[in-house]
Design an enzyme around this catalytic site. Sequence first.
Site, PDB file in Angstrom:
ATOM      1  N   LYS A   1      35.115   6.375  -7.133  1.00 12.50           N
ATOM      2  CA  LYS A   1      34.696   5.088  -7.766  1.00 12.50           C
ATOM      3  C   LYS A   1      33.357   4.769  -7.623  1.00 12.50           C
ATOM      4  O   LYS A   1      32.483   5.367  -7.068  1.00 12.50           O
ATOM      5  CB  LYS A   1      35.466   4.136  -6.659  1.00 12.50           C
ATOM      6  CG  LYS A   1      34.991   4.103  -5.432  1.00 12.50           C
ATOM      7  CD  LYS A   1      35.602   3.206  -4.390  1.00 12.50           C
ATOM      8  CE  LYS A   1      35.118   3.041  -3.066  1.00 12.50           C
ATOM      9  NZ  LYS A   1      33.619   2.574  -2.974  1.00 12.50           N
TER      10      LYS A   1
ATOM     11  N   CYS B   1      32.944  -1.955   1.264  1.00 11.28           N
ATOM     12  CA  CYS B   1      34.093  -1.281   0.477  1.00 11.28           C
ATOM     13  C   CYS B   1      35.491  -1.618   1.254  1.00 11.28           C
ATOM     14  O   CYS B   1      36.468  -1.504   0.549  1.00 11.28           O
ATOM     15  CB  CYS B   1      33.926   0.147   0.337  1.00 11.28           C
ATOM     16  SG  CYS B   1      32.349   0.468  -0.916  1.00 11.28           S
TER      17      CYS B   1
ATOM     18  N   ASP C   1      35.244   5.931   2.020  1.00 14.14           N
ATOM     19  CA  ASP C   1      33.860   6.241   1.848  1.00 14.14           C
ATOM     20  C   ASP C   1      33.353   7.074   3.348  1.00 14.14           C
ATOM     21  O   ASP C   1      32.163   6.868   3.589  1.00 14.14           O
ATOM     22  CB  ASP C   1      33.062   5.170   1.488  1.00 14.14           C
ATOM     23  CG  ASP C   1      33.318   4.715   0.087  1.00 14.14           C
ATOM     24  OD1 ASP C   1      34.266   5.351  -0.552  1.00 14.14           O
ATOM     25  OD2 ASP C   1      32.706   3.652  -0.325  1.00 14.14           O
TER      26      ASP C   1
HETATM   27  C1  VGL Z   1      29.373   0.766   0.019  1.00 13.19           C
HETATM   28  C2  VGL Z   1      27.509  -0.528  -0.470  1.00 13.19           C
HETATM   29  C3  VGL Z   1      27.449   0.525  -1.497  1.00 13.19           C
HETATM   30  C4  VGL Z   1      30.587   1.112   1.026  1.00 13.19           C
HETATM   31  C5  VGL Z   1      29.225   1.388  -1.061  1.00 13.19           C
HETATM   32  O1  VGL Z   1      31.039   2.124   0.856  1.00 13.19           O
HETATM   33  O2  VGL Z   1      30.853   0.063   1.663  1.00 13.19           O
HETATM   34  N1  VGL Z   1      28.514  -0.204   0.205  1.00 13.19           N
HETATM   35  N2  VGL Z   1      28.340   1.340  -1.895  1.00 13.19           N
END
Ligand code: VGL
Length: 202
Positions: free
Chosen positions: A110, A155, A12
């Site tokens: 995702k 994540c 991410d």
């Molecule tokens: C994430 C919170 C919400 C992450 C993704 O990538 O850690 N955290 N969505």
Amino acid sequence: MRPATEALIVIDVQNDFCPGGALAVAGGDAIIPAINARMAEFPVVVLTQDWHPANHASFAANHAGAAAFSTTEMPYGTQVLWPTHCVQGTEGAAFHTDLATDPAHLVIRKGFRADIDSYSAFFENDRTTPTGLDGYLRARGVSSVTLVGLATDFCVAYSALDAARLGFAVTVSESACRAINLNGSLAQAKAQCLAAGVVWKI
Ligand code: VGL
Ligand code: ZN
């Protein structure tokens, strides 16, 4: 180059998790040069991309009166309600422009189902609905994964715990990660990972 059994999974590294983004992680962009450099070391490189519809249940804005960073109970457990982030097709959901995406072999998206969040690269937050990454890695002969990216305590840690549960040898490279650290979440995530046999290194 590392052995053919080793994969780098980059979690991410998207605009909304970097400074200026909707769910900015402090120093989120500072890890990008190190991540780009690591890609050249690994024979298998996977990126993940948080990819939510605008009506996603993890967004506080979709729960009347709910504040961002509060929690709610979902059928699959407690869910943090986040600021609206990584909406499909938006600039916030795009990879940071400094991230080298050309060396990646696979992008796993995702969190695309409105009613369930997906922190992990392997399973949605019910811990049973698969993303397909397990099968991809096994088909390519991978037995060991190194995780880097954002955010360490959500994540990255969820992905590490699932990878360990699936039988992969797992390393989290902490210096190439940054954390949200909500109510002690970083210490808790690290402890859970260490208990699961994840190698947590600088
Ligand atoms: C994430 C919170 C919400 C992450 C993704 O990538 O850690 N955290 N969505
Ligand atoms: Zn998300």
